[in-house]
Design an enzyme around this catalytic site. Structure first.
Site, PDB file in Angstrom:
ATOM      1  N   GLU A  51       0.309  -1.532   0.317  1.00 23.71           N
ATOM      2  CA  GLU A  51       0.090  -0.286  -0.257  1.00 23.71           C
ATOM      3  C   GLU A  51       0.798   1.415  -0.299  1.00 23.71           C
ATOM      4  O   GLU A  51       0.327   2.214   0.095  1.00 23.71           O
ATOM      5  CB  GLU A  51      -1.287  -0.059   1.481  1.00 23.71           C
ATOM      6  CG  GLU A  51      -1.099  -1.236   0.966  1.00 23.71           C
ATOM      7  CD  GLU A  51      -3.133  -0.848   0.695  1.00 23.71           C
ATOM      8  OE1 GLU A  51      -2.934   0.006  -0.280  1.00 23.71           O
ATOM      9  OE2 GLU A  51      -3.922  -2.367   0.274  1.00 23.71           O
TER      10      GLU A  51
ATOM     11  N   THR B 162       5.753   2.093  -0.517  1.00 17.81           N
ATOM     12  CA  THR B 162       6.540   1.933   0.529  1.00 17.81           C
ATOM     13  C   THR B 162       6.944   3.095   0.961  1.00 17.81           C
ATOM     14  O   THR B 162       6.363   4.059   1.326  1.00 17.81           O
ATOM     15  CB  THR B 162       7.531   1.558  -0.608  1.00 17.81           C
ATOM     16  OG1 THR B 162       8.296   3.039  -1.379  1.00 17.81           O
ATOM     17  CG2 THR B 162       7.395   0.569  -1.364  1.00 17.81           C
TER      18      THR B 162
END
Length: 384
Positions: free
Chosen positions: A370, A372
Site C-alpha cells: 500500500e 513503501t
C-alpha cells in the site's frame, strides 16, 4: 510497564468486537500461526471460514448489505490490531474483504453493492481480491498498462497483474485497468468480475519472506469480457476511487503493524523478566531495559497516530498526508520492535523455536505494501 489496550474509551459494541477478536486470536490464530507460516503457499481457508461464522470477515460492511455495521475506521483499527497481535498474515487475511469492499462502497451503485457485497455475509462466504499492481506499475499505479477496450455490451480486459493477494482463492475481484492509455491516472477505470470469467488465468503462488497466510499470484487477462454494468463507477474514475481507499487501508494497515509490534514487545518483556544472566533477570540490565522502554514508547506513539488518523477519517476530514504518516510511523515502529525482540532473545530470537523471528519477517511487508516508506514520505512532503 505494560501496554494497556485499548488506549481510547470504547462503546459497549466496540468492547464486544475487540473481545471477540482477542478470543479468536488466542484460541484460533496463535495455535495455527507457525503451521501456516511453514506451509508457505497454502491459504488457511478453514480459518477464514471460522472467522466468517462469528462475523469477523464482514464486521466492517454496512448492515444494509448484511455486514456487522462497524463501518467507522477507528473500530476497524481496533479489530485489525487485535487480530494481527495473533498473527500479522492471518489477521490481514481475515480482514481482506474490507480492502475489496472499499472501492465498491466508494464508486459502486446501490445495485452493485447489493450484488457484490451481500454474498460475502452468507454461509461459506467467498474470499475476495483487489487487483492493482503490475510488473512495471507498483508505487506508480497510474502507469498501469492493463487495458480495458470497449466492445459491444461491455469491455475486454487484456494485461497482467502481479502480487495480488488471494488471487486464485478469491471468487470476486475488483480490477483496475486503463480505458484510455493516452492518459495516466485519468485513464484508470475499475471493474468487477468473478474467478470463472473466461480468459482469466492465475500464475503459481509466489514464495514470500513473511505473511504467508496471504498467498499472492500473478493474474493474466486474455480478452476477459466484462459487461458494461460491471464497470465500477464512471470511466476514468478508478484511480480517484483507489486513492480514496488508500487513505483508509494505510491507516488500517498501520493498526496491523501496531498489533504485530505489540505481540513482539509482550513476548520480549516476558522473556526479559524470566531469563537470568549474571545472576539477575536480564531486564535488570540497563541495555535490555532501555531497549524495552524504546519498544513500548514507539508502540504507544504509533497507536495514537493511527487512532488519530482513523478518527479524522471518520469525521470526514481530508487525511491523505496524515494517513501516510500513520502508516509510515507504525510500520517502521513495528520493524524496530520486532528487531528489538529478536535482539532481546539473543540466539533464541534467531531460532524458529520462538515466534519473534517470524514476526520480524512478517512486519517487513508493512513497510512495502500500500505504498513503501519512500512513497509515504513523498506523500507527506507533498501535503506539508
Amino acid at each position: 510497564m505494560t501496554i494497556h489496550f485499548p488506549a481510547w474509551p470504547l462503546t459497549d459494541e466496540q468492547r464486544q468486537i475487540v473481545q471477540l477478536c482477542r478470543d479468536f486470536a488466542v484460541k484460533e490464530i496463535r495455535p495455527r500461526a507457525r503451521e501456516v507460516d511453514e506451509a508457505d503457499v497454502v491459504t488457511p481457508v478453514d480459518l477464514f471460514q471460522r472467522a466468517g461464522e462469528v462475523g469477523i470477515t464482514t464486521f466492517m460492511l454496512p448492515e444494509e448489505y448484511g455486514g456487522g455495521g462497524f463501518t467507522d475506521v477507528f473500530t476497524q483499527c481496533l479489530v485489525q490490531e487485535e487480530l494481527c497481535w495473533g498473527d500479522p498474515g492471518i489477521g490481514n487475511l481475515l480482514c481482506s474483504n474490507g480492502f475489496y469492499a472499499d472501492p465498491i462502497l466508494e464508486l459502486g451503485t446501490v445495485e452493485q453493492r447489493k450484488q457484490w457485497l451481500t454474498p460475502l455475509t452468507g454461509p461459506d462466504a467467498p474470499m475476495t481480491a483487489l487487483a492493482t499492481t503490475e510488473p512495471n506499475a507498483g508505487s506508480d499505479a497510474a502507469s498501469m498498462i492493463t487495458t480495458a477496450r470497449r466492445v459491444e455490451g461491455g469491455y475486454e480486459l487484456t494485461g497482467q497483474k502481479t502480487w495480488i493477494s488471494n488471487a486464485g482463492a478469491a471468487t470476486y475481484y475488483v480490477v483496475f485497468a486503463k480505458t484510455d492509455r493516452s492518459k495516466r491516472s485519468a485513464g484508470v477505470t475499475a471493474f468487477l468480475l468473478t474467478r470463472d470469467a473466461p480468459g482469466l488465468r492465475f500464475g503459481e503462488p509466489m514464495r514470500k519472506m513473511g505473511q504467508r497466510a496471504i498467498v499472492c499470484r500473478e493474474v493474466f487477462f486474455d480478452n476477459v469480457f466484462v459487461p458494461a454494468h460491471d464497470r465500477l463507477g464512471d470511466e476514468g474514475r478508478g484511480f480517484h476511487g483507489l486513492m480514496g481507499t488508500f487513505d483508509i487501508s494505510r491507516v488500517v494497515l498501520g493498526a496491523a503493524a501496531v498489533g504485530a509490534a505489540r505481540a513482539a514487545y509482550e513476548f520480549a518483556l516476558d522473556y526479559a523478566r524470566n531469563r537470568r544472566q549474571f545472576g539477575v533477570p536480564i531486564i535488570e540490565h540497563q541495555a535490555v531495559a532501555f531497549r524495552l522502554a524504546d519498544m513500548a514508547t514507539r508502540i504507544e506513539s504509533a497507536r495514537l497516530l493511527v487512532h488519530h488518523a482513523a478518527r479524522q477519517i471518520d469525521a470526514g476530514q481530508p487525511v491523505t498526508g496524515l494517513a501516510a504518516m500513520a502508516k509510515l510511523t507504525a510500520s517502521e515502529a513495528a520493524m524496530f520492535v520486532t528487531w528489538a525482540a529478536v535482539q532481546t532473545l539473543g540466539g533464541w530470537g534467531y531460532s524458529r523455536e520462538f515466534p519473534v523471528e517470524q514476526w520480524l519477517r512478517d512486519v517487513k511487508l508493512e513497510e512495502i505494501e500500500e505504498g513503501t516508506s519512500d512513497i509515504m514520505r513523498l506523500v507527506i512532503s507533498r501535503h506539508l
